[in-house]
Scaffold this active site. Structure first.
Site, PDB file in Angstrom:
ATOM      1  N   GLY A 104      37.560  32.407  27.178  1.00 51.95           N
ATOM      2  CA  GLY A 104      38.205  32.902  28.389  1.00 51.95           C
ATOM      3  C   GLY A 104      37.274  33.792  29.174  1.00 51.95           C
ATOM      4  N   PRO A 105      37.695  34.148  30.392  1.00 49.88           N
ATOM      5  CA  PRO A 105      36.831  34.970  31.253  1.00 49.88           C
ATOM      6  C   PRO A 105      36.554  36.356  30.656  1.00 49.88           C
ATOM      7  CG  PRO A 105      38.815  34.235  32.415  1.00 49.88           C
ATOM      8  CD  PRO A 105      38.988  33.848  30.995  1.00 49.88           C
ATOM      9  N   PRO A 106      35.534  37.038  31.149  1.00 48.27           N
ATOM     10  CA  PRO A 106      35.206  38.363  30.614  1.00 48.27           C
ATOM     11  C   PRO A 106      36.348  39.361  30.807  1.00 48.27           C
ATOM     12  CG  PRO A 106      33.524  37.610  32.181  1.00 48.27           C
ATOM     13  CD  PRO A 106      34.629  36.621  32.238  1.00 48.27           C
ATOM     14  N   GLY A 109      40.308  40.535  26.811  1.00 47.60           N
ATOM     15  CA  GLY A 109      40.848  41.083  25.561  1.00 47.60           C
ATOM     16  C   GLY A 109      40.447  40.322  24.308  1.00 47.60           C
ATOM     17  N   THR A 111      37.740  40.705  22.384  1.00 47.78           N
ATOM     18  CA  THR A 111      37.295  41.630  21.336  1.00 47.78           C
ATOM     19  C   THR A 111      38.487  42.377  20.750  1.00 47.78           C
ATOM     20  OG1 THR A 111      35.294  41.887  22.633  1.00 47.78           O
ATOM     21  CG2 THR A 111      35.616  43.465  20.869  1.00 47.78           C
ATOM     22  N   HIS A 331      40.450  42.303  64.397  1.00 43.99           N
ATOM     23  CA  HIS A 331      40.232  41.246  63.397  1.00 43.99           C
ATOM     24  C   HIS A 331      41.267  41.354  62.263  1.00 43.99           C
ATOM     25  CE1 HIS A 331      37.372  38.496  61.236  1.00 43.99           C
ATOM     26  NE2 HIS A 331      38.042  38.998  60.209  1.00 43.99           N
ATOM     27  N   GLU A 332      41.384  42.546  61.704  1.00 47.33           N
ATOM     28  CA  GLU A 332      42.304  42.720  60.565  1.00 47.33           C
ATOM     29  C   GLU A 332      43.761  42.573  61.001  1.00 47.33           C
ATOM     30  OE1 GLU A 332      41.053  42.545  57.743  1.00 47.33           O
ATOM     31  OE2 GLU A 332      38.995  42.965  58.341  1.00 47.33           O
ATOM     32  N   HIS A 335      44.588  38.901  61.044  1.00 51.83           N
ATOM     33  CA  HIS A 335      44.878  38.377  59.694  1.00 51.83           C
ATOM     34  C   HIS A 335      46.296  38.779  59.261  1.00 51.83           C
ATOM     35  CE1 HIS A 335      40.983  36.834  58.563  1.00 51.83           C
ATOM     36  NE2 HIS A 335      40.365  37.990  58.617  1.00 51.83           N
TER      37      HIS A 335
HETATM   38  P1  ATP Z   1      33.840  39.974  27.181  1.00 51.87           P
HETATM   39  O1  ATP Z   1      34.067  38.501  27.255  1.00 51.87           O
HETATM   40  O2  ATP Z   1      33.171  40.498  28.420  1.00 51.87           O
HETATM   41  O3  ATP Z   1      33.201  40.438  25.904  1.00 51.87           O
HETATM   42  P2  ATP Z   1      36.489  40.616  26.221  1.00 51.87           P
HETATM   43  O4  ATP Z   1      37.399  39.494  26.584  1.00 51.87           O
HETATM   44  O5  ATP Z   1      36.006  40.666  24.825  1.00 51.87           O
HETATM   45  O6  ATP Z   1      35.274  40.670  27.265  1.00 51.87           O
HETATM   46  P3  ATP Z   1      37.528  43.193  25.695  1.00 51.87           P
HETATM   47  O7  ATP Z   1      36.234  43.809  25.293  1.00 51.87           O
HETATM   48  O8  ATP Z   1      38.477  42.821  24.613  1.00 51.87           O
HETATM   49  O9  ATP Z   1      37.231  41.941  26.615  1.00 51.87           O
HETATM   50  O10 ATP Z   1      38.283  44.130  26.733  1.00 51.87           O
HETATM   51  C1  ATP Z   1      37.607  45.127  27.483  1.00 51.87           C
HETATM   52  C2  ATP Z   1      38.571  46.259  27.804  1.00 51.87           C
HETATM   53  O11 ATP Z   1      39.539  45.794  28.744  1.00 51.87           O
HETATM   54  C3  ATP Z   1      39.358  46.719  26.605  1.00 51.87           C
HETATM   55  O12 ATP Z   1      38.734  47.770  25.950  1.00 51.87           O
HETATM   56  C4  ATP Z   1      40.682  47.148  27.204  1.00 51.87           C
HETATM   57  O13 ATP Z   1      40.607  48.478  27.679  1.00 51.87           O
HETATM   58  C5  ATP Z   1      40.834  46.255  28.410  1.00 51.87           C
HETATM   59  N1  ATP Z   1      41.666  45.065  28.136  1.00 51.87           N
HETATM   60  C6  ATP Z   1      41.267  43.780  28.262  1.00 51.87           C
HETATM   61  N2  ATP Z   1      42.285  42.943  27.998  1.00 51.87           N
HETATM   62  C7  ATP Z   1      43.342  43.707  27.672  1.00 51.87           C
HETATM   63  C8  ATP Z   1      44.675  43.404  27.296  1.00 51.87           C
HETATM   64  N3  ATP Z   1      45.114  42.147  27.196  1.00 51.87           N
HETATM   65  N4  ATP Z   1      45.515  44.441  27.032  1.00 51.87           N
HETATM   66  C9  ATP Z   1      45.081  45.710  27.138  1.00 51.87           C
HETATM   67  N5  ATP Z   1      43.825  46.048  27.502  1.00 51.87           N
HETATM   68  C10 ATP Z   1      42.963  45.076  27.773  1.00 51.87           C
END
Ligand code: ATP
Length: 491
Positions: A104-106, A109, A111, A331-332, A335
């Site tokens: 999933g995208p960066p 969550g 980690t 402009h704004e 929109h």
């Molecule tokens: P990457 O792909 O960049 O490593 P990641 O998906 O592993 O990112 P995390 O490191 O788990 O992302 O999340 C970064 C921070 O964003 C967390 O420490 C938390 O504060 C917040 N966060 C991300 N997702 C959630 C979530 N679902 N619920 C609560 N906090 C979140």
């Protein structure tokens, strides 16, 4: 880095001795021998072996402290049952689950999920990143792979546990398709070792190991990693939905003082596409803004301002000159007016404050997350994109470069209409059409919408003027104010 600092100090010391008149030849020979010895150790992987981190305190990471991601949590918990009930699994002759891939995208969550998984299954948790395995010396990566699996087993035994989770972030660095790297021998050797280690995991061992990998680019992974028996499960960790965003905002404001008037649902509606990390940042920035204002509590304005800051960056101090300000306001206002006319209640706020690269902007709010669009809805989006430049043309007689991004967006949406088979071309493959043909249809779509926007704007010129004047006076006006003006003055 440490090596560079030490080398610098030693070299400085030698120069100093030389300056004092000492014969430093033996020292230089000794230094060279020392360096060769160090490089040999490094090649064997005996230096910098502890390149992964054991996270002993995963206690504070529970699935409950992760907002949204219900499906990902459910799938992960289910997979963890394999680790927890390993004896039953083995009695039933079920092959143990060896790996779970979180994609999933960066900042969504991944980690956090891995840490919560370790806590949920009461396992030893080792965390590392794919890049930690990569070195320029052949064989070091493979050595490090062996070391992390060995270390997981040892640490579990030491802690009297029979489970360990190895979390590898950015697994695409370690697990990219073989042959795809320039120095591919070392990369391939590392991946091969990783595959060997995963194949060696079985439920009969005294320590059951589960590997959790995370990546934003699953498409780069070697197919051998994804075959059954290795990363058996792929769990998608996407950007949160409206409910998810609300839940995450609640979690990250739990330790902060919120004013009674704060409406987190409104903020969740205005943060479509934000990841958990963005939302955490919104909560944090709002607290900082409240502190700057010397307010004991976070108010709704702080949260709204924090959203703008996260999207566009910090406010720029210098004020635009009156001529530019007038153009930006027109402009704004264009929109915002068209956005409200084609989709009532869609404007949350209009601003003519410079932030990052933007001189002004309209923030839209969405009642619910939308994944499907009709042709009319897409055409309405094009109208909103074109409205800024058309307002400039009507009011000032010419357009400006400020509309460049709007036009790019309009073309992108027009191509979506064509690609989805919603244009006059019917169902087609856009790649097989000559670009000139595609361009003509894009132009036709945009021309049609331009005419509609011009007419709408001329019919509502009094509303537009009022919004422009208010914007110039107040710098920022809310969607409610715009709706009030439309109700009073609209044609
Ligand atoms: P990457 O792909 O960049 O490593 P990641 O998906 O592993 O990112 P995390 O490191 O788990 O992302 O999340 C970064 C921070 O964003 C967390 O420490 C938390 O504060 C917040 N966060 C991300 N997702 C959630 C979530 N679902 N619920 C609560 N906090 C979140």
């Amino acid at each position: 880095m440490k090596l560079e600092i030490i080398s610098g100090i030693v070299l400085g010391f030698f120069v100093f001795l030389f300056y004092l008149g000492y014969d430093i030849t033996p020292l230089i020979i000794l230094g060279i021998l020392g360096l060769i010895f160090y490089l040999m150790l490094q090649k064997k992987g005996l230096v910098k072996t502890n390149n992964f981190q054991e996270v002993s305190s995963t206690n504070k990471f529970h699935f409950e402290s992760i907002g949204g991601q219900d499906i990902a949590k459910q799938e992960l918990k289910e997979a963890l049952e394999f680790l927890i009930k390993s004896e039953e699994i083995s009695l039933r002759g079920i092959r143990p689950l060896k790996g779970i891939l979180l994609t999933g995208p960066p900042g969504t969550g991944k980690t956090l999920l891995a840490k919560a998984a370790a806590n949920y299954s009461d396992a030893v948790f080792l965390s590392t990143s794919g890049s930690e395995f990569i070195e320029m010396y052949a064989g070091v990566g493979a050595q490090r792979v062996r070391k992390i699996f060995q270390s997981a087993r040892e640490k579990a035994r030491k802690n009297n546990k029979n489970r360990a989770i190895i979390f590898i972030d950015e697994i695409d660095v370690l697990g990219a398709q073989r042959g795809s790297h320039a120095s591919h021998m070392e990369y391939d050797q590392t991946l091969n070792q990783f595959l060997v280690e995963m194949d060696g995991l079985n439920s009969n061992s005294d320590v059951n190991i589960l590997v959790i990998g995370a990546t934003n680019r699953p498409d780069l992974l070697d197919p051998a990693l994804l075959r059954p028996g290795r990363f058996d499960r792929q769990v998608k960790v996407d950007v949160p939905t409206l409910d998810g965003r609300l839940e995450i905002l609640k979690l990250h404001t739990k330790n902060k003082k919120l004013a009674g008037e704060v409406d987190l649902l409104e903020i969740a509606k205005e943060t479509y596409g934000f990841s958990g990390a963005h939302l955490e940042n919104v909560a944090n920035e709002a607290a900082i803004l409240a502190m700057r204002d010397k307010s004991p509590e976070i108010k709704q304005v702080h949260l709204k301002e924090a959203v703008d800051k996260v999207i566009l960056g910090e406010k720029l101090g210098d004020k635009a000159n009156p001529k530019v300000l007038n153009r930006v306001a027109i402009h704004e206002a264009g929109h915002a007016l068209i956005s409200e006319l084609v989709k009532p209640n869609s404007v949350s706020q209009v601003t003519v404050t410079s932030r990052g690269n933007a001189l002004g902007y309209v923030r839209q709010s969405q009642e619910e997350d939308q994944k499907l669009y009709t042709e009319q809805e897409l055409r309405n989006q094009i109208k909103v994109c074109l409205a800024g430049a058309i307002a400039e043309e009507i009011h000032l007689g010419d357009k400006s470069t400020g509309a460049g991004n709007d036009f790019k967006q309009a073309v992108k949406i027009a191509k979506t209409i064509i690609n989805s088979g919603l244009s006059s071309l019917g169902v087609i493959s856009i790649e097989d059409l000559p670009p000139i043909k595609v361009n003509q249809v894009v132009k036709d779509i945009i021309k049609d919408e331009e005419i509609v926007v011009k007419n709408l704007m001329i019919d509502n010129i009094a509303v537009l003027k009022e919004i422009v004047n208010l914007l110039k006076e107040k710098e920022k006006i809310s969607g409610e104010v715009i709706r009030k003006i439309i109700n009073e003055k609209a044609a």
